[in-house]
Design an enzyme around this catalytic site. Structure first.
Site, PDB file in Angstrom:
ATOM      1  N   ASP A 165       9.679  -7.048  -9.555  1.00 43.46           N
ATOM      2  CA  ASP A 165       8.964  -6.286 -10.565  1.00 43.46           C
ATOM      3  C   ASP A 165       9.526  -4.859 -10.688  1.00 43.46           C
ATOM      4  O   ASP A 165       8.821  -3.886 -10.450  1.00 43.46           O
ATOM      5  CB  ASP A 165       7.471  -6.271 -10.168  1.00 43.46           C
ATOM      6  CG  ASP A 165       6.607  -5.487 -11.129  1.00 43.46           C
ATOM      7  OD1 ASP A 165       7.000  -5.330 -12.295  1.00 43.46           O
ATOM      8  OD2 ASP A 165       5.530  -5.019 -10.704  1.00 43.46           O
ATOM      9  N   GLU A 178       7.742  -9.305   0.600  1.00 44.06           N
ATOM     10  CA  GLU A 178       7.051 -10.409  -0.053  1.00 44.06           C
ATOM     11  C   GLU A 178       7.854 -11.691  -0.205  1.00 44.06           C
ATOM     12  O   GLU A 178       7.926 -12.246  -1.304  1.00 44.06           O
ATOM     13  CB  GLU A 178       6.532  -9.973  -1.424  1.00 44.06           C
ATOM     14  CG  GLU A 178       5.521  -8.867  -1.339  1.00 44.06           C
ATOM     15  CD  GLU A 178       4.672  -8.734  -2.597  1.00 44.06           C
ATOM     16  OE1 GLU A 178       5.073  -9.275  -3.641  1.00 44.06           O
ATOM     17  OE2 GLU A 178       3.617  -8.105  -2.522  1.00 44.06           O
ATOM     18  N   TYR A 216      -3.676  -7.125  -3.191  1.00 43.94           N
ATOM     19  CA  TYR A 216      -4.191  -6.661  -4.482  1.00 43.94           C
ATOM     20  C   TYR A 216      -5.569  -7.251  -4.766  1.00 43.94           C
ATOM     21  O   TYR A 216      -5.845  -7.684  -5.866  1.00 43.94           O
ATOM     22  CB  TYR A 216      -3.180  -7.003  -5.591  1.00 43.94           C
ATOM     23  CG  TYR A 216      -1.956  -6.107  -5.509  1.00 43.94           C
ATOM     24  CD1 TYR A 216      -1.941  -4.858  -6.120  1.00 43.94           C
ATOM     25  CD2 TYR A 216      -0.829  -6.499  -4.788  1.00 43.94           C
ATOM     26  CE1 TYR A 216      -0.836  -4.025  -6.035  1.00 43.94           C
ATOM     27  CE2 TYR A 216       0.280  -5.662  -4.692  1.00 43.94           C
ATOM     28  CZ  TYR A 216       0.264  -4.431  -5.319  1.00 43.94           C
ATOM     29  OH  TYR A 216       1.343  -3.597  -5.228  1.00 43.94           O
ATOM     30  N   GLU A 219       0.999  -2.099   0.338  1.00 37.20           N
ATOM     31  CA  GLU A 219       0.779  -1.991  -1.106  1.00 37.20           C
ATOM     32  C   GLU A 219      -0.655  -2.355  -1.406  1.00 37.20           C
ATOM     33  O   GLU A 219      -1.154  -3.379  -0.926  1.00 37.20           O
ATOM     34  CB  GLU A 219       1.673  -2.967  -1.892  1.00 37.20           C
ATOM     35  CG  GLU A 219       3.118  -2.577  -1.979  1.00 37.20           C
ATOM     36  CD  GLU A 219       3.939  -3.547  -2.834  1.00 37.20           C
ATOM     37  OE1 GLU A 219       3.380  -4.189  -3.747  1.00 37.20           O
ATOM     38  OE2 GLU A 219       5.144  -3.661  -2.548  1.00 37.20           O
TER      39      GLU A 219
END
Ligand code: GCB
Length: 584
Positions: free
Chosen positions: A160, A402, A460, A496
């Protein structure tokens, strides 16, 4: 790898500036001899990504050429002449005076060539560089062969952020003496109030002569003699009442290494060293023997027009804003940052998690491709450690971001486990003084994440999972982390967490995409972590809004999870963090 230095024995000529540039979509340049002259050049700035400098280059990832004619200072005759690229993304081939000198694969790390035999002393020397950044599954970061694994953006990558290309960092021509200091490794320890400094030096030419070390202490300097055997020497210094390097007092001692022939100095190099230790003990992270909590961000090297290019004023501004918000740490997500960023972090006292470009790793395309990527990752770890080992700011190595067990590895977690055990062991073998980790996401196998010295996860909850339901999401996350901590007994970093907020949008009660929602989500995570002392790090995603591919979930091709806008203005979340982090 020593960063070039200007001193009585070495000189630097910075080749930043305008270069000649040409795209080569047909890939004819090499056969047609473009390394001598470009048929239809235009000017381009170096360092900077090529993508935002022209209209037709934004999405171009193919072959392009950079040329520059330079006059090497005649006073450098008899010296070794080195050409160093801070980075070239992704693949580079270099010609000097029309002759091939070498190539390099992988962006974000420096490489250099000894071009002494190729420079012209009668006139200008042409430097030609061919660069391309084609997306391929066997590169790191990889692009996907399986549509399920792409980010579903244009350009079609597995990660991303925008795949910026070109000569993003300074190109430096430098001289060093034929007999020279090739490398140095400094390891520091603390003994009571004293600092112990171990230095290992490599000299060129399997040098068997002598040398000296000198540490400037502000009072009498500390010195040691060096006796080189086959090009290697070692010495230790003991500094009484050492001033330790730490975020609120990032004190650096100049350490000068000299190679000597009788009384004459043949080469010298000065390293600014910080005396500090970093260690994991139980479920705590200790800096200089004291528990430390990381407060900061995942970041990107990203700014309009420059792309991923080094921009010193932006670097300074970012560090000023990191201080303004009360941060003490960041991760070089998702690739090594510039040498200059690491130098500044040493001087400003930031604690860095230093990451290789292993983001979005794939495991779905067969053993051969996985093996190729493993070899690239190992090389990147070795090169990163060789570059950054002497920076006191660098406290940990991150070997991946990740990786997920989707694709063929579903049901075959063992192959991934072996892959990461090998990478972590490789990092630890290159540097026994710093913890190593991999950053896991929700779907990353627990067994992989558990291999890290510090359990490091991205979460998230409240955004991608349980959107719009912050309380429920954070309660669920707390349960997950409690369980992870109990199972591993290790410290935990949330590397994150965050929410997109389009600057200037508001809602009461908070709603996703507004500044209020982003601030509320960060607050919930900070409150949850405050009750858990084993959460030793909180890195908000992201420091600033950044460019990514175009896609349905990224308005304007921007990831809006920055607490600062892309032009570095604070959103509500930045003010909230400042209210929390500055009072601690
Ligand atoms: C992640 C990635 C990061 C993305 C972020 C997001 O987990 O590590 O590269 O930008 O999520 O915003 O989705």
């Amino acid at each position: 790898m020593l960063y070039p230095q200007q001193n009585a024995h070495r000189s630097i000529c910075d080749l930043s500036g305008f270069w000649s540039f040409q795209l080569d979509p047909q890939e004819i340049g090499e056969t047609e001899g473009w390394f001598r002259a470009l048929p239809a050049p235009r000017s381009i700035a170096v360092p900077a990504s090529w993508n935002e400098q022209f209209e037709d280059t934004r999405d171009y990832l193919g072959v392009a050429w950079y040329l520059r004619r330079i006059v090497v200072p005649p006073a450098w005759r008899g010296q070794r002449i080195m050409l160093r690229f801070g980075s070239a993304t992704y693949a580079a081939k270099v010609w000097i005076g029309g002759k091939p000198v070498g190539s390099h694969l992988g962006g974000h790390l420096p490489f250099e060539f000894d071009i002494s035999a190729l420079v012209s002393w009668d006139g200008p020397t042409t430097i030609a560089v061919q660069v391309e950044n084609k997306l391929s599954p066997t590169r790191v970061p990889p692009s996907a062969t399986n549509p399920e694994l792409t980010a579903n953006t244009f350009p079609d990558v597995t990660y991303d952020f925008f795949p910026y290309c070109g000569l993003d960092r300074p190109v430096l021509l430098y001289s060093r003496p034929p007999l020279h200091i090739a490398d140095a490794t400094v390891v520091t320890a603390i003994d009571g109030a004293d600092g112990a400094i171990d230095v290992t030096i490599t000299a060129s030419d399997k040098w068997n002569g002598r040398g000296a070390l000198r540490l400037e202490t502000g009072g009498d300097s500390l010195t040691a003699d060096l006796a080189f055997k086959n090009g290697t020497a070692q010495a230790s210094l003991r500094l009484r009442k050492a001033r330790l390097w730490r975020p609120d007092d990032p004190f650096l001692y100049p350490l000068t290494i000299a190679l000597k022939d009788g009384d004459s100095v043949r080469d010298a190099y000065t390293l600014d060293i910080g005396i500090r230790t970093i260690e994991v003990r139980g479920d705590q992270l200790l800096l200089n023997g004291q528990p430390i909590h990381l407060k900061g961000f995942g970041r990107h090297e990203d700014f309009p027009v420059h792309g991923r290019g080094l921009d010193l004023p932006v670097l300074i501004r970012d560090h000023a804003l990191l201080k303004w918000v009360g941060a003490n740490s960041y991760r070089t997500s998702h690739y090594p940052y510039s040498d200059e960023a690491m130098i500044l972090a040493d001087r400003e006292g930031f604690l860095i998690i230093d990451e290789i470009p292993a983001v979005g790793l794939l495991f779905d395309d067969g053993d051969k491709a996985v093996e190729t990527r493993l070899a690239i990752c190992k090389q990147q770890i070795a090169d990163l450690i060789a570059r950054d080992k002497n920076h006191p700011s660098v406290i940990m190595w991150s070997v991946a971001n990740e990786p997920s067990s989707r694709g063929a590895l579903r049901g075959n977690a063992d192959a991934g486990l072996e892959f990461f055990m090998e990478l972590l062991a490789h990092a630890r073998a290159q540097d026994r003084t710093r913890p190593a980790l991999l950053v896991g996401e929700q779907r990353t196998e627990r067994s992989w994440v558990a291999q890290s010295d510090v359990i490091t996860v991205n979460r998230y909850w409240g955004w991608y999972v349980l959107p719009g339901q912050i309380d429920k999401a954070v309660a669920q996350l707390a349960r997950e982390l409690d369980e992870l901590h109990a199972a591993t007994g290790k410290p935990v970093i949330i590397a994150e967490f965050g929410a997109d907020a389009v600057a200037g949008t508001h809602s009461e009660p908070p709603q996703m995409w507004t500044e209020e929602y982003q601030a509320a989500m960060l607050k919930a995570y900070l409150d949850m972590a405050a009750a858990r002392p084993w959460i030793v790090g909180l890195h908000v995603w992201n420091f600033a809004d950044f460019k990514t591919g175009q896609g349905t979930h990224r308005a304007l091709g921007i990831n809006h999870k920055g607490v600062f806008t892309r032009d570095r203005q604070p959103k509500m979340a930045a003010r909230f963090l400042r209210s929390q982090w500055r009072k601690e």
